[in-house]
Design a protein around this motif. Structure first.
Motif, PDB file in Angstrom:
ATOM      1  N   LEU A 113      93.009  86.819  42.098  1.00 28.01           N
ATOM      2  CA  LEU A 113      93.317  87.565  40.879  1.00 28.01           C
ATOM      3  C   LEU A 113      92.113  88.379  40.405  1.00 28.01           C
ATOM      4  CD1 LEU A 113      95.109  88.164  38.368  1.00 28.01           C
ATOM      5  CD2 LEU A 113      94.196  86.058  37.364  1.00 28.01           C
ATOM      6  N   VAL A 121      93.509  82.358  31.637  1.00 29.85           N
ATOM      7  CA  VAL A 121      93.756  83.415  32.631  1.00 29.85           C
ATOM      8  C   VAL A 121      94.612  84.512  31.998  1.00 29.85           C
ATOM      9  CG1 VAL A 121      94.886  83.929  34.839  1.00 29.85           C
ATOM     10  CG2 VAL A 121      93.472  81.879  34.609  1.00 29.85           C
ATOM     11  N   GLY A 125      99.340  82.872  39.468  1.00 32.31           N
ATOM     12  CA  GLY A 125      99.506  81.416  39.491  1.00 32.31           C
ATOM     13  C   GLY A 125     100.557  81.047  40.522  1.00 32.31           C
ATOM     14  N   ALA A 126     100.630  81.838  41.593  1.00 39.14           N
ATOM     15  CA  ALA A 126     101.710  81.698  42.587  1.00 39.14           C
ATOM     16  C   ALA A 126     101.643  80.389  43.357  1.00 39.14           C
ATOM     17  CB  ALA A 126     101.669  82.882  43.563  1.00 39.14           C
ATOM     18  N   THR A 127     100.492  79.732  43.364  1.00 43.64           N
ATOM     19  CA  THR A 127     100.374  78.468  44.093  1.00 43.64           C
ATOM     20  C   THR A 127     100.702  77.267  43.212  1.00 43.64           C
ATOM     21  OG1 THR A 127      98.038  78.439  43.526  1.00 43.64           O
ATOM     22  CG2 THR A 127      98.615  79.329  45.691  1.00 43.64           C
ATOM     23  N   GLY A 128     100.973  77.507  41.932  1.00 41.89           N
ATOM     24  CA  GLY A 128     101.214  76.403  41.003  1.00 41.89           C
ATOM     25  C   GLY A 128     102.667  75.968  40.985  1.00 41.89           C
ATOM     26  N   ALA A 129     102.935  74.909  40.224  1.00 43.45           N
ATOM     27  CA  ALA A 129     104.287  74.341  40.160  1.00 43.45           C
ATOM     28  C   ALA A 129     105.276  75.372  39.622  1.00 43.45           C
ATOM     29  CB  ALA A 129     104.280  73.092  39.273  1.00 43.45           C
ATOM     30  N   SER A 138     101.586  82.606  35.108  1.00 45.96           N
ATOM     31  CA  SER A 138     101.670  81.176  34.832  1.00 45.96           C
ATOM     32  C   SER A 138     100.450  80.488  35.435  1.00 45.96           C
ATOM     33  CB  SER A 138     102.960  80.572  35.393  1.00 45.96           C
ATOM     34  OG  SER A 138     103.116  79.275  34.866  1.00 45.96           O
ATOM     35  N   ALA A 139      99.296  80.819  34.883  1.00 48.99           N
ATOM     36  CA  ALA A 139      98.042  80.258  35.399  1.00 48.99           C
ATOM     37  C   ALA A 139      97.180  79.729  34.248  1.00 48.99           C
ATOM     38  CB  ALA A 139      97.282  81.319  36.191  1.00 48.99           C
ATOM     39  N   GLY A 148     101.602  70.441  35.362  1.00 50.69           N
ATOM     40  CA  GLY A 148     101.110  71.073  36.596  1.00 50.69           C
ATOM     41  C   GLY A 148     101.099  70.141  37.790  1.00 50.69           C
ATOM     42  N   ARG A 149     100.741  70.734  38.899  1.00 51.40           N
ATOM     43  CA  ARG A 149     100.808  70.029  40.172  1.00 51.40           C
ATOM     44  C   ARG A 149      99.896  68.793  40.196  1.00 51.40           C
ATOM     45  NH1 ARG A 149     102.905  71.955  44.496  1.00 51.40           N
ATOM     46  NH2 ARG A 149     102.788  74.154  43.992  1.00 51.40           N
ATOM     47  N   ARG A 165      89.879  79.994  44.974  1.00 49.38           N
ATOM     48  CA  ARG A 165      89.968  78.832  45.876  1.00 49.38           C
ATOM     49  C   ARG A 165      91.229  78.867  46.742  1.00 49.38           C
ATOM     50  NH1 ARG A 165      89.681  76.873  40.653  1.00 49.38           N
ATOM     51  NH2 ARG A 165      91.789  76.677  39.864  1.00 49.38           N
ATOM     52  N   SER A 166      92.312  79.491  46.250  1.00 47.77           N
ATOM     53  CA  SER A 166      93.548  79.549  47.053  1.00 47.77           C
ATOM     54  C   SER A 166      93.710  80.868  47.796  1.00 47.77           C
ATOM     55  CB  SER A 166      94.774  79.372  46.159  1.00 47.77           C
ATOM     56  OG  SER A 166      94.773  78.121  45.579  1.00 47.77           O
ATOM     57  N   ALA A 184      96.283  84.063  42.749  1.00 47.46           N
ATOM     58  CA  ALA A 184      95.791  82.759  42.284  1.00 47.46           C
ATOM     59  C   ALA A 184      94.271  82.878  42.199  1.00 47.46           C
ATOM     60  CB  ALA A 184      96.219  81.643  43.231  1.00 47.46           C
ATOM     61  N   SER A 185      93.613  81.757  42.069  1.00 44.93           N
ATOM     62  CA  SER A 185      92.156  81.811  41.961  1.00 44.93           C
ATOM     63  C   SER A 185      91.535  81.991  43.351  1.00 44.93           C
ATOM     64  CB  SER A 185      91.625  80.543  41.310  1.00 44.93           C
ATOM     65  OG  SER A 185      91.621  79.498  42.248  1.00 44.93           O
TER      66      SER A 185
HETATM   67  P1  A2P Z   1      94.835  77.863  42.389  1.00 45.69           P
HETATM   68  O1  A2P Z   1      95.768  77.365  43.437  1.00 45.69           O
HETATM   69  O2  A2P Z   1      93.895  78.885  42.934  1.00 45.69           O
HETATM   70  O3  A2P Z   1      94.165  76.776  41.612  1.00 45.69           O
HETATM   71  P2  A2P Z   1      99.485  74.292  38.062  1.00 45.69           P
HETATM   72  O4  A2P Z   1      99.821  74.513  36.621  1.00 45.69           O
HETATM   73  O5  A2P Z   1     100.653  73.806  38.864  1.00 45.69           O
HETATM   74  O6  A2P Z   1      98.274  73.456  38.230  1.00 45.69           O
HETATM   75  O7  A2P Z   1      99.130  75.750  38.668  1.00 45.69           O
HETATM   76  C1  A2P Z   1      98.166  76.592  38.099  1.00 45.69           C
HETATM   77  C2  A2P Z   1      98.172  77.922  38.813  1.00 45.69           C
HETATM   78  O8  A2P Z   1      97.221  78.787  38.154  1.00 45.69           O
HETATM   79  C3  A2P Z   1      97.747  77.851  40.257  1.00 45.69           C
HETATM   80  O9  A2P Z   1      98.432  78.827  41.012  1.00 45.69           O
HETATM   81  C4  A2P Z   1      96.280  78.176  40.171  1.00 45.69           C
HETATM   82  O10 A2P Z   1      95.759  78.714  41.358  1.00 45.69           O
HETATM   83  C5  A2P Z   1      96.298  79.250  39.129  1.00 45.69           C
HETATM   84  N1  A2P Z   1      94.976  79.424  38.516  1.00 45.69           N
HETATM   85  C6  A2P Z   1      94.232  78.504  37.873  1.00 45.69           C
HETATM   86  N2  A2P Z   1      93.051  79.041  37.479  1.00 45.69           N
HETATM   87  C7  A2P Z   1      93.065  80.330  37.878  1.00 45.69           C
HETATM   88  C8  A2P Z   1      92.143  81.419  37.785  1.00 45.69           C
HETATM   89  N3  A2P Z   1      90.975  81.290  37.164  1.00 45.69           N
HETATM   90  N4  A2P Z   1      92.506  82.614  38.335  1.00 45.69           N
HETATM   91  C9  A2P Z   1      93.688  82.751  38.955  1.00 45.69           C
HETATM   92  N5  A2P Z   1      94.602  81.763  39.080  1.00 45.69           N
HETATM   93  C10 A2P Z   1      94.289  80.571  38.556  1.00 45.69           C
END
Ligand code: A2P
Length: 341
Positions: free
Chosen positions: A62, A81, A14-18, A76-77, A167-168, A44-45, A41-42
């Motif tokens: 991931l 997850v 969840g490295a791209t999240g808040a 933290s995803a 979250g973001r 998409r990132s 992260a997922s």
């Molecule tokens: P991604 O950037 O790919 O969506 P927040 O709580 O700020 O919204 O952040 C959620 C974090 O969890 C983000 O880094 C997001 O990555 C990650 N995440 C959400 N769904 C998945 C998934 N299915 N697999 C891996 N990471 C995930």
């Protein structure tokens, strides 16, 4: 390898999240002994980058990542997850420190606030340690020293929770709605059930059969588990407020032994992780913006005895929900794990 040179391979899921991006910056700030740092992260990132100190780290998917060789994984995803991947990382030998609620209430998963019950971390038969919910975290950093002295029997708490806890996308929604309303446009709720800009929402997480929300029940379950006492009564109301960073809590405790305001203030001034801001003048109290945002401490003010109860005490507790409420405590738990080796 000598004790001094031991370094740890750390994955942030969840490295791209808040919370995830704050975990990365706190690992750097606290000079955590990193060997290899993996940002996950997922799909998409994946392929993008996140900042890690002066470096840019590639974000990996991931789903296709092999956890072999990871020593500590900070998740933290979201709960789904964590449930899907946490046990896989633990089976591959990592200590999983999970910020979601997926495992918090399992008896064989310790739920740990670094300043409150660090000894609980040592018994982790599944290799998973749970990071408490942000609201419980800051409340217990402040209440644990008072509990040790006077034994808390009951807690009444109303929370004022910032949008970053959702979250973001929730922060973006507050910004978008605020801009829209100031430009005479409609706010269009997406992430929150109703308008959050210039509003309050007494609803966080799902409603339960008893009429409380899950966010409120987290304060009940987690307080009892962390303090190791199911007899502590907690009566919570959780409210989302249009603040970006920092949760605030109006808390009233009822103690078995009388605890005066001056004694409580002295206990809190000596408590780890707590800063007392309690001057009886304009601005002599903590707020999310003036004190908590971007800081590590749990700030306590408005300490005064309850007019309606002989052993009641009121406090106002404010902290950065992304830092102490999530990322900082997770890194502190990682430090405790690292200190074992
Ligand atoms: P991604 O950037 O790919 O969506 P927040 O709580 O700020 O919204 O952040 C959620 C974090 O969890 C983000 O880094 C997001 O990555 C990650 N995440 C959400 N769904 C998945 C998934 N299915 N697999 C891996 N990471 C995930």
């Amino acid at each position: 390898m000598s004790q001094e040179s031991r370094r740890f391979n750390v994955a942030v899921v969840g490295a791209t999240g808040a919370v995830g991006e704050t975990m990365l910056s706190i690992l750097i700030e606290r000079n955590f002994p990193i060997g290899r740092l993996v940002a996950l992260a997922s799909e998409r990132s994946a392929g993008g980058h996140v900042a890690f100190g002066d470096d840019e780290i590639l974000v990996q998917d991931l789903a296709s990542f092999d956890p072999a060789g990871i020593d500590i994984a900070l998740f933290s995803a979201g709960g789904d997850v964590s449930k899907a991947y946490g046990p896989k990382f633990a089976a591959a030998g990592a200590v999983v420190i999970d910020n979601s609620s997926a495992f918090r209430y399992d008896d064989d998963v310790p739920l740990v606030v670094a300043e409150v019950n660090p000894e609980a971390l040592k018994r982790r038969p599944r290799g998973i340690v749970a990071n408490p919910n942000c609201s419980t975290m800051q409340m217990l950093v402040a209440l644990a020293p008072l509990h040790r002295k006077a034994h808390i029997e009951r807690i009444n708490v109303a929370t004022y929770q910032s949008v970053s806890g959702a979250g973001r996308s929730a922060m973006e929604e507050l910004g978008r709605q605020t801009g829209a309303l100031l430009n005479f446009q409609s706010p269009e709720p997406e992430r929150f059930p109703v308008q959050i800009a210039f509003n309050l929402i007494p609803h966080i997480d799902d409603f339960q059969d008893n009429g409380f929300t899950k966010e409120e029940m987290k304060l009940v379950w987690e307080t009892q588990k962390i303090l190791g006492d199911d007899s502590i009564l907690v009566n919570p109301t959780a409210v989302r407020v249009p603040v970006f960073y920092g949760h605030s809590e109006a808390v009233t405790i009822e103690t078995r032994d009388k605890l005066g305001a001056d004694e409580a203030r002295a206990l809190l001034e000596a408590a780890p992780g707590v800063e007392v801001v309690d001057e009886r003048r304009a601005g002599g109290y903590p707020t999310p913006v003036t004190h908590a945002s971007g800081k590590d401490a749990v700030y306590v003010g408005r300490i005064r005895e309850d007019l309606s109860h002989p052993r009641g005490l009121n406090l106002w507790i404010v902290s950065d929900n992304i830092r102490k409420g999530a990322a900082l405590n997770a890194v502190q738990l990682a430090e405790l794990v690292a200190a074992e080796r």
